[in-house]
Write a protein that holds these residues in place. Structure first.
Motif, PDB file in Angstrom:
ATOM      1  N   GLN A  59       1.153   1.685 -12.160  1.00  0.00           N
ATOM      2  CA  GLN A  59       2.258   0.993 -11.505  1.00  0.00           C
ATOM      3  C   GLN A  59       1.787   0.117 -10.341  1.00  0.00           C
ATOM      4  OE1 GLN A  59       6.177   2.695 -11.205  1.00  0.00           O
ATOM      5  NE2 GLN A  59       5.419   4.660 -11.897  1.00  0.00           N
ATOM      6  N   GLY A  60       0.482  -0.087 -10.253  1.00  0.00           N
ATOM      7  CA  GLY A  60      -0.049  -1.010  -9.258  1.00  0.00           C
ATOM      8  C   GLY A  60      -0.255  -0.427  -7.881  1.00  0.00           C
ATOM      9  N   VAL A  61      -0.214   0.894  -7.735  1.00  0.00           N
ATOM     10  CA  VAL A  61      -0.411   1.524  -6.429  1.00  0.00           C
ATOM     11  C   VAL A  61      -1.859   1.332  -5.981  1.00  0.00           C
ATOM     12  CG1 VAL A  61      -0.405   3.709  -5.166  1.00  0.00           C
ATOM     13  CG2 VAL A  61       1.433   3.192  -6.791  1.00  0.00           C
ATOM     14  N   GLN A  62      -2.029   0.831  -4.756  1.00  0.00           N
ATOM     15  CA  GLN A  62      -3.359   0.401  -4.313  1.00  0.00           C
ATOM     16  C   GLN A  62      -4.223   1.505  -3.718  1.00  0.00           C
ATOM     17  OE1 GLN A  62      -0.459  -1.182  -3.392  1.00  0.00           O
ATOM     18  NE2 GLN A  62      -0.638  -3.366  -3.823  1.00  0.00           N
ATOM     19  N   ILE A  63      -3.645   2.444  -2.953  1.00  0.00           N
ATOM     20  CA  ILE A  63      -4.451   3.419  -2.209  1.00  0.00           C
ATOM     21  C   ILE A  63      -4.043   4.826  -2.634  1.00  0.00           C
ATOM     22  CG2 ILE A  63      -5.197   4.195   0.073  1.00  0.00           C
ATOM     23  CD1 ILE A  63      -4.103   1.499   1.164  1.00  0.00           C
ATOM     24  N   HIS A  64      -5.043   5.652  -2.971  1.00  0.00           N
ATOM     25  CA  HIS A  64      -4.782   6.992  -3.482  1.00  0.00           C
ATOM     26  C   HIS A  64      -5.510   8.011  -2.606  1.00  0.00           C
ATOM     27  CE1 HIS A  64      -2.928   5.278  -7.087  1.00  0.00           C
ATOM     28  NE2 HIS A  64      -3.766   4.296  -6.831  1.00  0.00           N
TER      29      HIS A  64
ATOM     30  N   SER B  53     -13.006  -3.933   5.746  1.00  0.00           N
ATOM     31  CA  SER B  53     -13.736  -4.729   4.760  1.00  0.00           C
ATOM     32  C   SER B  53     -13.271  -4.465   3.332  1.00  0.00           C
ATOM     33  CB  SER B  53     -15.237  -4.414   4.862  1.00  0.00           C
ATOM     34  OG  SER B  53     -15.461  -3.024   4.646  1.00  0.00           O
ATOM     35  N   MET B  54     -12.195  -3.710   3.171  1.00  0.00           N
ATOM     36  CA  MET B  54     -11.744  -3.260   1.848  1.00  0.00           C
ATOM     37  C   MET B  54     -10.571  -4.099   1.351  1.00  0.00           C
ATOM     38  SD  MET B  54     -10.418   0.573   0.804  1.00  0.00           S
ATOM     39  CE  MET B  54      -8.810   0.407   1.624  1.00  0.00           C
ATOM     40  N   ASN B  55     -10.755  -4.799   0.235  1.00  0.00           N
ATOM     41  CA  ASN B  55      -9.634  -5.515  -0.354  1.00  0.00           C
ATOM     42  C   ASN B  55      -8.830  -4.568  -1.252  1.00  0.00           C
ATOM     43  OD1 ASN B  55     -10.286  -5.775  -3.311  1.00  0.00           O
ATOM     44  ND2 ASN B  55     -12.072  -6.860  -2.524  1.00  0.00           N
ATOM     45  N   LEU B  56      -7.632  -4.986  -1.612  1.00  0.00           N
ATOM     46  CA  LEU B  56      -6.734  -4.148  -2.397  1.00  0.00           C
ATOM     47  C   LEU B  56      -6.454  -4.762  -3.761  1.00  0.00           C
ATOM     48  CD1 LEU B  56      -4.272  -3.084   0.448  1.00  0.00           C
ATOM     49  CD2 LEU B  56      -6.229  -1.820  -0.458  1.00  0.00           C
ATOM     50  N   GLU B  57      -7.436  -5.471  -4.299  1.00  0.00           N
ATOM     51  CA  GLU B  57      -7.288  -6.087  -5.606  1.00  0.00           C
ATOM     52  C   GLU B  57      -7.618  -5.119  -6.734  1.00  0.00           C
ATOM     53  OE1 GLU B  57      -9.522  -9.712  -5.672  1.00  0.00           O
ATOM     54  OE2 GLU B  57      -8.711 -10.374  -3.749  1.00  0.00           O
ATOM     55  N   VAL B  58      -8.207  -3.960  -6.383  1.00  0.00           N
ATOM     56  CA  VAL B  58      -8.493  -2.878  -7.336  1.00  0.00           C
ATOM     57  C   VAL B  58      -8.035  -1.567  -6.705  1.00  0.00           C
ATOM     58  CG1 VAL B  58     -10.446  -4.066  -8.407  1.00  0.00           C
ATOM     59  CG2 VAL B  58     -10.826  -2.578  -6.419  1.00  0.00           C
ATOM     60  N   PRO B  59      -7.804  -0.510  -7.501  1.00  0.00           N
ATOM     61  CA  PRO B  59      -7.382   0.771  -6.925  1.00  0.00           C
ATOM     62  C   PRO B  59      -8.442   1.336  -5.988  1.00  0.00           C
ATOM     63  CG  PRO B  59      -7.054   0.742  -9.307  1.00  0.00           C
ATOM     64  CD  PRO B  59      -7.865  -0.459  -8.974  1.00  0.00           C
ATOM     65  N   ARG B  60      -7.994   1.893  -4.858  1.00  0.00           N
ATOM     66  CA  ARG B  60      -8.904   2.431  -3.850  1.00  0.00           C
ATOM     67  C   ARG B  60      -8.664   3.922  -3.653  1.00  0.00           C
ATOM     68  NH1 ARG B  60     -13.050  -1.068  -3.467  1.00  0.00           N
ATOM     69  NH2 ARG B  60     -12.339  -3.199  -3.030  1.00  0.00           N
ATOM     70  N   VAL B  61      -9.769   4.671  -3.482  1.00  0.00           N
ATOM     71  CA  VAL B  61      -9.713   6.119  -3.272  1.00  0.00           C
ATOM     72  C   VAL B  61      -9.928   6.420  -1.796  1.00  0.00           C
ATOM     73  CG1 VAL B  61     -10.826   8.323  -3.776  1.00  0.00           C
ATOM     74  CG2 VAL B  61     -10.437   6.668  -5.615  1.00  0.00           C
ATOM     75  N   MET B  62      -8.932   7.038  -1.186  1.00  0.00           N
ATOM     76  CA  MET B  62      -8.981   7.459   0.220  1.00  0.00           C
ATOM     77  C   MET B  62      -9.346   8.939   0.264  1.00  0.00           C
ATOM     78  SD  MET B  62      -5.825   7.544   2.979  1.00  0.00           S
ATOM     79  CE  MET B  62      -6.041   5.935   3.755  1.00  0.00           C
TER      80      MET B  62
ATOM     81  N   TRP C  96     -10.711   4.474 -16.152  1.00  0.00           N
ATOM     82  CA  TRP C  96      -9.493   3.689 -16.345  1.00  0.00           C
ATOM     83  C   TRP C  96      -9.799   2.202 -16.186  1.00  0.00           C
ATOM     84  CZ3 TRP C  96      -7.357   0.119 -13.173  1.00  0.00           C
ATOM     85  CH2 TRP C  96      -6.118  -0.394 -13.572  1.00  0.00           C
ATOM     86  N   ALA C  97     -10.558   1.854 -15.156  1.00  0.00           N
ATOM     87  CA  ALA C  97     -10.879   0.452 -14.894  1.00  0.00           C
ATOM     88  C   ALA C  97     -11.709  -0.140 -16.030  1.00  0.00           C
ATOM     89  CB  ALA C  97     -11.625   0.323 -13.569  1.00  0.00           C
ATOM     90  N   ALA C  98     -12.643   0.643 -16.575  1.00  0.00           N
ATOM     91  CA  ALA C  98     -13.468   0.152 -17.674  1.00  0.00           C
ATOM     92  C   ALA C  98     -12.610  -0.166 -18.898  1.00  0.00           C
ATOM     93  CB  ALA C  98     -14.538   1.178 -18.028  1.00  0.00           C
TER      94      ALA C  98
ATOM     95  N   ALA D  12       1.352  -8.164  -6.825  1.00  0.00           N
ATOM     96  CA  ALA D  12       0.744  -7.871  -5.520  1.00  0.00           C
ATOM     97  C   ALA D  12      -0.722  -8.280  -5.428  1.00  0.00           C
ATOM     98  CB  ALA D  12       0.909  -6.385  -5.183  1.00  0.00           C
ATOM     99  N   GLY D  13      -1.105  -9.286  -6.164  1.00  0.00           N
ATOM    100  CA  GLY D  13      -2.492  -9.738  -6.129  1.00  0.00           C
ATOM    101  C   GLY D  13      -3.462  -8.755  -6.732  1.00  0.00           C
ATOM    102  N   GLY D  14      -2.945  -7.810  -7.515  1.00  0.00           N
ATOM    103  CA  GLY D  14      -3.787  -6.746  -8.058  1.00  0.00           C
ATOM    104  C   GLY D  14      -4.038  -6.862  -9.540  1.00  0.00           C
TER     105      GLY D  14
END
Length: 340
Positions: A309-314, A67-76, A329-331, A24-26
């Protein structure tokens, strides 16, 4: 004809084979896919053996939200302008408290706001449209004036969503997947904004009354696939659709766990995935924690499982704590040294 379901097996290990495909481009990659069939054992196959259209949906880069891409996990960040939400009802019911919380969320690193004016907790009653608009639109206007971040309106009603879009919302989050108000489809089509379609069995007043499924993972997938097909028939671009399995909406603890274990299946829909587990009852049941506000550690654990599992928006209440966990986690997974 027997229906096949394709669940990519996501990985994030730095030792990545040349045959791996980007999910998914992630941030996840996969080189194997689990093929599911109703009533039969699953089969694992090389990713290259999947039909071309399946691979295209699994690998396509997902559309930006504002303006938010979904190539990294995002916190909603959840901002409920309600007196009766299950966890934070009344905390941010007045404008001053809501804006204070919004400012804190920005400092904590929130990526997108989710504004709601009607509780959808089990047993919640419907709020009239004009009242829901009064609760949400002034808040959206203030957020749009103050912050350059995407804003989502959490509503089942087209009139409320329309007012929110006029006020500056960038996304529609419909927990009924446009079943409660068919007018939502036209609004989403005309506005062109991303819309999240969530699975729910029953309405908030009755959804936890003995929910049943033949196969919860495949049943939820089929339902979302049908709602996405309907949305496309109404002129909504698939790229503008986000899917949500609806954890806790007409599901038992066992149903929730099955869906969470199989989340990567929903990448096969070709849409971003939104996950809403924050402080939910099943976390309290498993962890033995009664008070919703004490379920942040469990929320973080499930959030990280979703990210794997690649889920983009949390979608979460505890932005600072979840964002800290996501950053660590990202680090570890994506690298930190390179950013110094």
């Amino acid at each position: 004809m027997e229906k096949l379901y394709y669940r990519p097996i996501p990985r994030t290990d730095l030792a990545r084979p040349d045959t791996a495909l980007r999910l998914a481009g992630g941030w996840c990659w996969f080189d194997e896919v689990e093929v599911l069939r109703r009533g039969l054992p699953p089969e694992v196959i090389p990713a290259q053996h999947c039909p071309e259209e399946v691979l295209e949906r699994l690998t396509a880069k997902r559309r930006m939200i504002g303006s938010m891409n979904l190539e990294v996990p995002r916190v909603m960040g959840i901002l409920n302008a309600t007196p009766d939400s299950f966890s934070d009802g009344g905390d941010y019911f007045d404008m001053h408290a809501a804006m204070e919380r919004a400012e804190a969320m920005v400092e904590e690193g929130v990526d997108i706001f989710d504004i709601g004016g009607e509780s959808t907790r089990p047993g919640a009653e419907t709020v009239p449209e004009d009242e829901e608009i009064e609760r949400t639109v002034p808040l959206i206007q203030e957020l749009r004036d103050m912050f350059d971040l995407p804003i989502s309106i959490d509503t089942r009603k087209a009139l409320v969503a329309d007012a929110a879009v006029e006020a500056g919302a960038d996304m529609i989050n419909d927990v009924s997947a446009m079943e409660y108000d068919p007018g939502m489809a036209e609004l989403a089509m005309v506005s062109g904004l991303p819309i999240c379609l969530m699975h729910a069995q029953g309405d908030p007043e009755t959804m936890q009354d003995k929910p049943e499924y033949d196969d919860v993972l495949l049943d939820v997938y089929d339902h979302l696939e049908e709602r996405i097909a309907l949305a496309e028939a109404e002129g909504i671009d698939r790229a503008a659709i986000i899917s949500d399995v609806g954890i806790g909406f007409g599901k038992t603890v066992e149903h929730n766990l099955t869906l969470l274990r199989g989340l990567s299946l929903f990448h096969s829909l070709g849409c971003p995935i939104l996950l809403g587990v924050s402080r939910k009852r099943f976390i309290g049941t498993i962890a033995g924690v009664e008070a919703a506000k004490d379920r942040m550690p469990g929320t973080l654990a499930v959030t990280l499982a979703g990210i794997a599992q690649g889920v983009q928006i949390h979608r979460v209440h505890d932005v600072a704590e979840i964002k800290q966990g996501v950053n660590l986690w990202a680090a570890l997974t994506l690298g930190w040294e390179e950013e110094k």
